[in-house]
Scaffold this active site. Structure first.
Site, mmCIF file in Angstrom:
data_model
loop_
_atom_site.group_PDB
_atom_site.id
_atom_site.type_symbol
_atom_site.label_atom_id
_atom_site.label_comp_id
_atom_site.label_asym_id
_atom_site.label_seq_id
_atom_site.Cartn_x
_atom_site.Cartn_y
_atom_site.Cartn_z
ATOM 1 N N VAL A 57 33.248 101.568 -82.557
ATOM 2 C CA VAL A 57 32.220 101.076 -81.622
ATOM 3 C C VAL A 57 32.809 100.548 -80.316
ATOM 4 C CG1 VAL A 57 30.568 100.553 -83.470
ATOM 5 C CG2 VAL A 57 32.086 98.734 -82.617
ATOM 6 N N SER A 135 24.553 86.114 -85.311
ATOM 7 C CA SER A 135 25.021 85.185 -86.354
ATOM 8 C C SER A 135 24.497 83.802 -86.011
ATOM 9 C CB SER A 135 26.547 85.141 -86.375
ATOM 10 O OG SER A 135 27.006 84.038 -87.153
ATOM 11 N N TYR A 148 34.448 84.103 -82.342
ATOM 12 C CA TYR A 148 33.322 84.728 -83.045
ATOM 13 C C TYR A 148 31.984 84.202 -82.508
ATOM 14 C CZ TYR A 148 30.513 86.324 -87.008
ATOM 15 O OH TYR A 148 29.563 86.933 -87.789
ATOM 16 N N SER A 151 31.213 85.475 -79.059
ATOM 17 C CA SER A 151 30.788 86.892 -79.069
ATOM 18 C C SER A 151 29.340 87.011 -79.543
ATOM 19 C CB SER A 151 31.715 87.737 -79.958
ATOM 20 O OG SER A 151 31.502 87.493 -81.343
ATOM 21 N N ILE A 181 26.391 85.095 -95.762
ATOM 22 C CA ILE A 181 25.909 86.174 -96.633
ATOM 23 C C ILE A 181 27.100 86.654 -97.467
ATOM 24 C CG2 ILE A 181 24.811 88.468 -96.681
ATOM 25 C CD1 ILE A 181 23.017 86.368 -95.273
HETATM 26 P P1 NDP Z 1 31.777 93.723 -93.339
HETATM 27 O O1 NDP Z 1 33.198 93.467 -92.928
HETATM 28 O O2 NDP Z 1 31.454 93.831 -94.783
HETATM 29 O O3 NDP Z 1 31.209 95.033 -92.601
HETATM 30 C C1 NDP Z 1 31.468 95.283 -91.255
HETATM 31 C C2 NDP Z 1 31.774 96.765 -91.097
HETATM 32 O O4 NDP Z 1 32.009 97.036 -89.693
HETATM 33 C C3 NDP Z 1 33.052 97.188 -91.844
HETATM 34 O O5 NDP Z 1 32.874 98.402 -92.531
HETATM 35 C C4 NDP Z 1 34.042 97.340 -90.707
HETATM 36 O O6 NDP Z 1 35.088 98.252 -90.999
HETATM 37 C C5 NDP Z 1 33.139 97.873 -89.613
HETATM 38 N N1 NDP Z 1 33.805 97.811 -88.312
HETATM 39 C C6 NDP Z 1 34.662 96.856 -87.845
HETATM 40 N N2 NDP Z 1 35.105 97.202 -86.620
HETATM 41 C C7 NDP Z 1 34.515 98.382 -86.310
HETATM 42 C C8 NDP Z 1 34.608 99.250 -85.201
HETATM 43 N N3 NDP Z 1 35.395 98.971 -84.153
HETATM 44 N N4 NDP Z 1 33.871 100.389 -85.196
HETATM 45 C C9 NDP Z 1 33.072 100.683 -86.254
HETATM 46 N N5 NDP Z 1 32.973 99.923 -87.361
HETATM 47 C C10 NDP Z 1 33.696 98.770 -87.384
HETATM 48 O O7 NDP Z 1 30.938 92.539 -92.663
HETATM 49 P P2 NDP Z 1 29.455 92.017 -92.922
HETATM 50 O O8 NDP Z 1 28.642 93.058 -93.566
HETATM 51 O O9 NDP Z 1 29.571 90.667 -93.507
HETATM 52 O O10 NDP Z 1 28.992 91.805 -91.412
HETATM 53 C C11 NDP Z 1 28.145 92.735 -90.731
HETATM 54 C C12 NDP Z 1 27.693 92.067 -89.445
HETATM 55 O O11 NDP Z 1 26.992 90.865 -89.774
HETATM 56 C C13 NDP Z 1 28.826 91.652 -88.525
HETATM 57 O O12 NDP Z 1 28.442 91.832 -87.200
HETATM 58 C C14 NDP Z 1 28.994 90.172 -88.823
HETATM 59 O O13 NDP Z 1 29.534 89.473 -87.744
HETATM 60 C C15 NDP Z 1 27.551 89.786 -89.064
HETATM 61 N N6 NDP Z 1 27.386 88.556 -89.812
HETATM 62 C C16 NDP Z 1 27.830 88.454 -91.096
HETATM 63 C C17 NDP Z 1 27.658 87.270 -91.781
HETATM 64 C C18 NDP Z 1 28.121 87.072 -93.185
HETATM 65 O O14 NDP Z 1 28.057 85.941 -93.676
HETATM 66 N N7 NDP Z 1 28.591 88.104 -93.882
HETATM 67 C C19 NDP Z 1 26.997 86.106 -91.157
HETATM 68 C C20 NDP Z 1 26.558 86.340 -89.821
HETATM 69 C C21 NDP Z 1 26.751 87.529 -89.174
HETATM 70 P P3 NDP Z 1 36.490 97.627 -91.581
HETATM 71 O O15 NDP Z 1 36.123 96.971 -92.881
HETATM 72 O O16 NDP Z 1 37.368 98.815 -91.706
HETATM 73 O O17 NDP Z 1 36.934 96.624 -90.540
#
Ligand code: NDP
Length: 255
Positions: A57, A135, A148, A151, A181
């Protein structure tokens, strides 16, 4: 238009919240492209439900390839749920510029790059819905979230500007701001102390499930949300609305 005719891109769609969003939208009858950095692309086939596709991304060319592939295979793009993101927990005084840069690049620039590419085809079609995953750390000053939180806070403002400018093109843009989460991200970033702090600060006294975030995103993608744009939906067990909380059972036992 029936939901069955809709096409969605879910970035970060192969882990955590993104997996739940992709599954939910596919269950609602959409064709879903689960775009993530850690996968190989699969040929898009309109008859299948969820398609893995490799994207970075932070890379405009990679994102352009994704959107082009979707338009070539499906001829339309109705929804984007932008979940791709990374987390880093570090005190402000100890945050290296490289970390600040990496987090801003992935979370904020990624939201801009993907949102702009998708919004261009949506605006041309005169319809679309975008949900950016922010978030609660973008709404409140949570310790350790200099990079974080900055952002995610900027994602709220970017979303509001997108909503204002894209309204006349029939494109709605909203934020879902999750609290803690249970996902692979929190499994690595939240240690036992952090988990205790979160649970004590959340009125519902627990972490949320990825499916809780997916239902909010699915609603904002749906025609039921047709008059909602530029909004921030917290899915956080009450955290961002909270203040002083009743003492938890754990605290009572300890004192
Ligand atoms: P995960 O790490 O489980 O999922 C995030 C996914 O994004 C991973 O598969 C990761 O790949 C992928 N990713 C990272 N960098 C890139 C990139 N440059 N291009 C494409 N894909 C990429 O995280 P969550 O599911 O927990 O989080 C999802 C979203 O929710 C995020 O934006 C996070 O900030 C937000 N969020 C999550 C919270 C939580 O408590 N879990 C709370 C608040 C917000 P890889 O694993 O290879 O890095």
């Amino acid at each position: 238009m029936r939901v069955a005719e809709k096409v969605a891109i879910v970035t970060g769609g192969l882990s955590g919240i993104g997996v739940a969003v992709a599954a939910r939208l596919a269950r609602d009858g959409m064709i879903v492209v689960a775009a993530d950095i850690s996968t190989q692309s699969m040929a898009l086939d309109r008859t299948l439900g969820i398609h893995p596709f490799r994207v970075d991304v932070t890379d405009q060319d990679s994102v352009a390839t994704l959107v082009q592939a979707v338009m070539t295979a499906c001829g339309r793009l109705d929804c984007l749920v932008h979940c791709a993101g990374i987390g880093r927990v570090l005190p402000f005084l100890e945050t290296p510029l490289e970390t600040f840069d990496l987090v801003l690049k992935t979370n904020l620039y990624g939201t801009f790059i993907v949102g702009q590419a998708c919004a261009r085809v949506m605006a041309a079609a005169g319809r679309g819905a975008i949900v950016n995953i922010g978030s609660v750390s973008g709404l409140r000053g949570n310790a350790g979230r200099a990079a974080y939180g900055a952002s995610k806070g900027a994602i709220v403002t970017l979303t509001e500007v997108m909503a204002v400018e894209l309204a006349e093109h029939g494109v709605r843009v909203n934020v879902v701001a999750p609290g803690p989460i249970e996902t692979p991200l929190t499994a690595t970033q939240h240690d036992a102390d952090a988990r205790t702090s979160w649970i004590e600060a959340v009125p519902m006294r627990r972490y949320g499930r990825p499916e809780d975030v997916a239902s909010a995103a699915a609603f904002l993608c749906s025609d039921d949300a047709c008059y909602i744009t530029g909004a921030v939906f917290a899915v956080d067990g009450g955290f961002s609305g909270g203040g002083i909380l009743p003492r938890s059972k754990r605290q009572e036992t300890a004192s």
